[in-house]
Scaffold this active site. Structure first.
Site, PDB file in Angstrom:
ATOM      1  N   ARG A 305       4.880   0.803   3.836  1.00  0.00           N
ATOM      2  CA  ARG A 305       3.661   0.822   3.023  1.00  0.00           C
ATOM      3  C   ARG A 305       3.266  -0.578   2.588  1.00  0.00           C
ATOM      4  NH1 ARG A 305       5.107   6.520  -0.139  1.00  0.00           N
ATOM      5  NH2 ARG A 305       4.348   7.832   1.564  1.00  0.00           N
ATOM      6  N   HIS A 447      -2.411   5.810   7.801  1.00  0.00           N
ATOM      7  CA  HIS A 447      -0.992   5.941   8.128  1.00  0.00           C
ATOM      8  C   HIS A 447      -0.086   5.453   7.009  1.00  0.00           C
ATOM      9  CE1 HIS A 447      -0.700   1.804  10.439  1.00  0.00           C
ATOM     10  NE2 HIS A 447      -1.223   1.666   9.264  1.00  0.00           N
ATOM     11  N   GLU A 448       1.171   5.903   7.085  1.00  0.00           N
ATOM     12  CA  GLU A 448       2.201   5.668   6.063  1.00  0.00           C
ATOM     13  C   GLU A 448       1.787   6.219   4.697  1.00  0.00           C
ATOM     14  OE1 GLU A 448       4.752   4.987   7.439  1.00  0.00           O
ATOM     15  OE2 GLU A 448       4.063   4.006   9.256  1.00  0.00           O
ATOM     16  N   GLY A 449       1.122   7.350   4.713  1.00  0.00           N
ATOM     17  CA  GLY A 449       0.669   7.982   3.475  1.00  0.00           C
ATOM     18  C   GLY A 449      -0.783   7.662   3.218  1.00  0.00           C
TER      19      GLY A 449
END
Length: 605
Positions: A305, A447-449
């Site tokens: 993140r 992406h990545e949350g």
């Protein structure tokens, strides 16, 4: 030589003048990293980016990866780049000397990565994914397992991935169905499928090592039953690799690339759809303990993140510098006060509205970079300090992570859009790189949350955990920044504005926590807007710190640096006058009793 995609001067300013990154050398682990060595890293990263990455910027975008005979084929220039990342030590740079690393501080590494990704994001994705996967192995795998897989990963010979997502389980990892069945031979038999796996297969390396989430048969239901496995695309016939294998010594591990996703941007880094164990012959190796996979993966996800934030800021910054170069060179129109058509046209950078767009890019991206480097600095302190200093850094880093991922991601999209607008119609063509930057920036809020997930994380977890201690620490940091700025009469107004915005944020937080006690759905319904408000306040804090340093340095600065520092001060003013003023509107919405998104019914759409 083409104009750089980022400002080397700004990196030095943020690292040395604002953060004093060389002060990390007071810790024995970082004692070899003084100002000279930090500058050498930045210079080396810049040379690497210019000589290896820049030449393939547009080629990787125009020549998309293709799935051919079961393997994803990349541009032939990618393999030498990945190999150089390994040979030059970039993949293992953060790790200890005894593991072949350089014990490089995260804050210095983030700055170097920023320089590379501003120059060519796609080409830099595969090796940095390998870094994350290798770090997961060295952190949690048994020594023999880590030793079997990490050396060729560090060398850039084997690719590393994080294999989480499945067709019916995106952000909801508790719903994954990939299974792992133990065998008497010490490995697990893996079955399932994974989608959207970045660099999940390609021919620019000799093997791909997936760090894969799966559920051991008979284990607990939901997230509590998730374990982590090493699942290589190819394996040795028996046992674990020794590091001496050649590609000819490897056999298929029954991981089949079923498809490739053709993306909007970032086309140099392929995304694969993988089928696992279709022939009932896929071997996986358990990392750590059973049913703790999600907790292990959170390390990589948190690192990822922060890395997403760096990537987003890098692309947005590249777009800013492209727009700045174009605006200085493109003549059009005359000053509004002049109607004399006999006068020559002026560069568009002299028009106030163009300066507004450029200031927006500069203020959001340099502010975002400040936040990302600040978080990287906290990561370093959390790694090597002890006692309260370590704990405080951990708390601040954890609190700021959703903002550090999201603010650059969302503003990066707007920065690249503004760059196209500065170019006018030319920006909508492939004659200039900004249309590519616009497309590449769009992945980062996803992406990545996603942004929504980050909002839920901040408001639903981070604000209240540990009794709100992290918030108290952050408020103290902001108050200290305000006090330092207050020593300069020129900045007193900005300091007062920040204090007011912080008070607004605290008021909104108190209101929402009261809502949570009676209606949890309404409490979290606008978590994304709460995250936006927090992002404005946090980046305003970063700009006040930068403005204070610039104001203090300005009187004694030579001519070129005076321009640099004045630019910093004007960008800080822009952020407060054009961006931070959005906070009251967000606060009003967040405290409204009208829960539109909750009350709206599906049928009414």
């Amino acid at each position: 030589m083409a104009t750089p995609a980022y400002s080397r001067r700004d990196l030095a300013f943020q690292l040395h003048e604002v953060l004093h990154a060389e002060a990390l050398a007071r810790f024995p682990y970082f004692q070899d990293h003084d100002r000279g060595s930090i500058d050498l890293v930045l210079d080396t990263a810049g040379q690497f980016a210019e000589t290896l990455l820049r030449p393939l910027l547009t080629e990787l975008d125009r020549r998309e990866p293709q799935l051919v005979d079961g393997t994803i084929r990349l541009h032939p220039g990618v393999r030498p780049i990945i190999q150089r990342f390994g040979e030059d030590g970039w993949i293992s740079a953060l790790f200890p000397y005894e593991e072949g690393g350089q014990q490089m501080p995260h804050v210095v590494y983030s700055a170097a990565v920023f320089a590379m990704q501003a120059t060519n994001y796609s080409a830099s994705v595969p090796p940095f994914l390998t870094l994350g996967a290798a770090n997961l192995l060295r952190s949690f795998a048994a020594p023999a397992l880590a030793a079997a897989f990490t050396p060729p990963m560090y060398a850039g010979q084997w690719q590393g991935t994080m294999a989480l997502t499945e067709p019916d389980a995106g952000s909801s990892l508790s719903d994954i169905t990939t299974s792992a069945e133990p065998t008497a031979d010490g490995y697990y038999r893996m079955r399932g499928q994974k989608i959207y796996i970045s660099s999940g297969d390609h021919d620019a390396c000799d093997n791909v090592v997936h760090l894969m989430l799966a559920k051991i048969k008979g284990g607990p239901a939901g997230a509590k039953g998730i374990s982590l496995f090493v699942v290589p695309r190819q394996r040795v016939a028996q046992g674990l690799p020794t590091g001496l294998e050649t590609p000819a010594d490897l056999v298929s591990n029954d991981v089949v690339t079923a498809g490739i996703y053709h993306k909007l941007g970032c086309k140099g880094a392929p995304i694969a759809h993988l089928m696992i164990g279709g022939a009932d012959d896929c071997r996986g190796y358990l990392v750590g303990e059973p049913n703790k996979g999600l907790s292990y993966m959170f390390q990589m996800m948190n690192e990822a993140r922060l890395a997403v934030g760096v990537s987003a800021a890098a692309i947005g910054t590249a777009a800013y510098h492209a727009a700045l170069e174009y605006a200085r060179a493109r003549p059009q129109g005359r000053p509004i006060a002049s109607r004399d058509v006999a006068q020559p046209q002026v560069p568009i950078i002299r028009h106030a509205d163009v300066k507004r767009m450029l200031l927006f890019q500069k203020a959001t991206m340099e502010g975002a970079l400040g936040l990302l480097l600040q978080c990287s600095y906290y990561m370093d302190v959390a790694q090597v300090a002890e006692g309260a200093e370590k704990e405080n850094a951990e708390l601040l880093l954890d609190l700021l992570m959703p903002i550090a991922k999201t603010y650059p991601s969302e503003m990066g999209v707007l920065s690249t859009s503004a760059a196209i607008q500065v170019h006018g119609g030319a920006g909508y063509t492939t004659d200039f790189p900004v249309e590519q930057f616009f497309r590449e920036s769009r992945i980062h809020p996803i992406h990545e949350g996603t942004t929504g997930i980050q909002g839920l994380d901040l408001l639903g977890r981070k604000i209240t955990q540990h009794g709100g201690r992290a918030v108290g620490l952050l408020l103290a940091e902001m108050q200290a920044a305000g006090a330092a700025a207050g020593a300069h009469p020129e900045l007193a107004g900005l300091a007062a504005q920040l204090a007011k915005a912080v008070g607004t944020w605290q008021q909104v937080t108190g209101h929402l926590l009261a809502v949570a006690a009676r209606d949890h759905e309404r409490f979290l319904a606008d978590a994304t807007l709460y995250l936006e408000l927090a992002g404005l306040v946090v980046v305003a804090w970063q700009w006040l710190r930068q403005a204070t340093v610039a104001q203090q340095a300005l009187p004694a600065a030579h001519a070129a640096d005076q321009d640099f520092y004045r630019g910093k001060l004007m960008a800080a003013q822009y952020f407060y006058e054009y961006e931070l003023v959005k906070a009251p509107g967000l606060a009003k919405r967040l405290q409204s009793a009208n829960a539109v998104t909750v009350d709206m019914q599906e049928a009414w759409f």
